[in-house]
Design an enzyme around this catalytic site. Structure first.
Site, PDB file in Angstrom:
ATOM      1  N   ARG A  13       0.840  -1.193   0.000  1.00 62.04           N
ATOM      2  CA  ARG A  13       0.000   0.000   0.000  1.00 62.04           C
ATOM      3  C   ARG A  13       0.875   1.242   0.000  1.00 62.04           C
ATOM      4  O   ARG A  13       1.690   1.430   0.893  1.00 62.04           O
ATOM      5  CB  ARG A  13      -0.908  -0.017   1.229  1.00 62.04           C
ATOM      6  CG  ARG A  13      -1.972   1.065   1.157  1.00 62.04           C
ATOM      7  CD  ARG A  13      -3.046   0.808   2.159  1.00 62.04           C
ATOM      8  NE  ARG A  13      -2.613   1.164   3.494  1.00 62.04           N
ATOM      9  CZ  ARG A  13      -3.414   1.634   4.440  1.00 62.04           C
ATOM     10  NH1 ARG A  13      -4.706   1.772   4.175  1.00 62.04           N
ATOM     11  NH2 ARG A  13      -2.982   1.937   5.616  1.00 62.04           N
ATOM     12  N   THR A  70      -0.908   7.582  -1.362  1.00 61.20           N
ATOM     13  CA  THR A  70      -2.165   7.501  -2.125  1.00 61.20           C
ATOM     14  C   THR A  70      -3.131   6.481  -1.518  1.00 61.20           C
ATOM     15  O   THR A  70      -4.311   6.457  -1.881  1.00 61.20           O
ATOM     16  CB  THR A  70      -1.872   7.050  -3.571  1.00 61.20           C
ATOM     17  OG1 THR A  70      -1.303   5.731  -3.514  1.00 61.20           O
ATOM     18  CG2 THR A  70      -0.903   7.994  -4.272  1.00 61.20           C
ATOM     19  N   ASP A  74      -2.553  -9.921  12.822  1.00 59.49           N
ATOM     20  CA  ASP A  74      -1.892  -9.911  11.523  1.00 59.49           C
ATOM     21  C   ASP A  74      -1.596 -11.359  11.115  1.00 59.49           C
ATOM     22  O   ASP A  74      -0.774 -12.036  11.738  1.00 59.49           O
ATOM     23  CB  ASP A  74      -0.583  -9.113  11.605  1.00 59.49           C
ATOM     24  CG  ASP A  74       0.032  -8.930  10.232  1.00 59.49           C
ATOM     25  OD1 ASP A  74       0.128  -7.783   9.768  1.00 59.49           O
ATOM     26  OD2 ASP A  74       0.419  -9.957   9.606  1.00 59.49           O
ATOM     27  N   ASP A 112       2.107 -12.196  10.307  1.00 62.78           N
ATOM     28  CA  ASP A 112       2.945 -12.248  11.513  1.00 62.78           C
ATOM     29  C   ASP A 112       2.656 -13.509  12.321  1.00 62.78           C
ATOM     30  O   ASP A 112       3.569 -14.139  12.848  1.00 62.78           O
ATOM     31  CB  ASP A 112       2.689 -11.019  12.403  1.00 62.78           C
ATOM     32  CG  ASP A 112       3.398  -9.783  11.870  1.00 62.78           C
ATOM     33  OD1 ASP A 112       4.280  -9.929  11.000  1.00 62.78           O
ATOM     34  OD2 ASP A 112       3.061  -8.676  12.319  1.00 62.78           O
TER      35      ASP A 112
HETATM   36  N1  URA Z   1      -4.502  -8.267   7.373  1.00 65.04           N
HETATM   37  C1  URA Z   1      -4.285  -9.012   8.486  1.00 65.04           C
HETATM   38  O1  URA Z   1      -3.343  -9.789   8.552  1.00 65.04           O
HETATM   39  N2  URA Z   1      -5.143  -8.876   9.514  1.00 65.04           N
HETATM   40  C2  URA Z   1      -6.190  -8.050   9.496  1.00 65.04           C
HETATM   41  O2  URA Z   1      -6.944  -7.997  10.474  1.00 65.04           O
HETATM   42  C3  URA Z   1      -6.399  -7.286   8.332  1.00 65.04           C
HETATM   43  C4  URA Z   1      -5.546  -7.410   7.292  1.00 65.04           C
END
Ligand code: URA
Length: 210
Positions: free
Chosen positions: A105, A109, A201, A204
């Site tokens: 991302r 923008t 995430d 992660d």
């Molecule tokens: N990407 C992720 O890994 N977790 C989220 O909650 C949103 C996007």
């Protein structure tokens, strides 16, 4: 597949998903669960693969038995978290071709920018299954599907673990022809674009990074 959104409510999927959401679940367990749940989601996403028949002989008698018609498949992983869904799907469909799309991302923008793309040939003749565990804003998913359509894909499905209403709406607006299969539709996004209640995430948690 006619519904735009299919939620797989099977008890095994829901149980495994709860274990994955729990913040005390270890990286190793998370990865193993993701592999198992992805095979179960693949079962749903391939439900309407076309069948034909082949004449065989059982030990008892001849019969025309169902076999897959043989439409070719392509799995497309959205990097990096999509890779966690590949193995489980490939266990069910070992002959599928695999492609990768990398998007980040642009913080100025807020638009997705492509940094990597490697796709199998002949997408126009394949059922294309895009895999990404988290359908959050839907911006990168919609951009990945744009890219696949530009490369010739016409039959596309999107498979994820969790979806936010915002992401589903974004995909419906951009790609109403792409059915979504997910294990759950969560409440909403927070102001950083994370799904609530979610699981954090996904990249992660599966790779043990922070
Ligand atoms: N990407 C992720 O890994 N977790 C989220 O909650 C949103 C996007």
């Amino acid at each position: 597949m006619t519904d735009h959104l299919t939620i797989v409510t099977h008890p095994l999927v829901q149980h495994k998903l709860t274990l994955m959401r729990d913040k005390n679940t270890s990286t190793g367990e998370f990865r193993a669960l993701l592999r198992e749940i992805s095979a179960l989601l693949a079962y749903e996403v391939t439900r309407e693969l076309e069948l034909t028949t082949r004449a065989i002989e059982t030990p008892m008698q001849e019969m025309d038995a169902p076999v897959l018609k043989g439409k070719k498949l392509a799995l497309i992983s959205i990097l990096r978290a999509g890779n966690g869904l590949l193995d489980g799907v490939l266990e069910l469909i070992p002959s599928a071709r695999v492609g990768f799309v990398g998007l980040y991302r642009d913080e100025a923008t807020l638009k997705p920018v492509q940094y990597y793309c490697k796709l199998p040939e002949g997408l126009e003749d394949r059922l294309v299954i895009v895999v990404d565990p988290m359908l959050a804003t839907g911006n990168s998913s919609a951009a990945a599907v744009d890219l696949l359509k530009a490369a010739g894909a016409t039959s596309i499905r999107f498979m994820c673990l969790l979806a936010a209403p915002e992401g589903v709406a974004r995909m419906k607006e951009a790609h109403p022809d792409v059915p979504i299969v997910t294990a759950a539709l969560d409440k909403r996004l927070n102001d950083k674009g994370y799904i609530l209640p979610g699981l954090g995430d996904a990249g992660d948690r599966m790779f043990g990074t922070k």
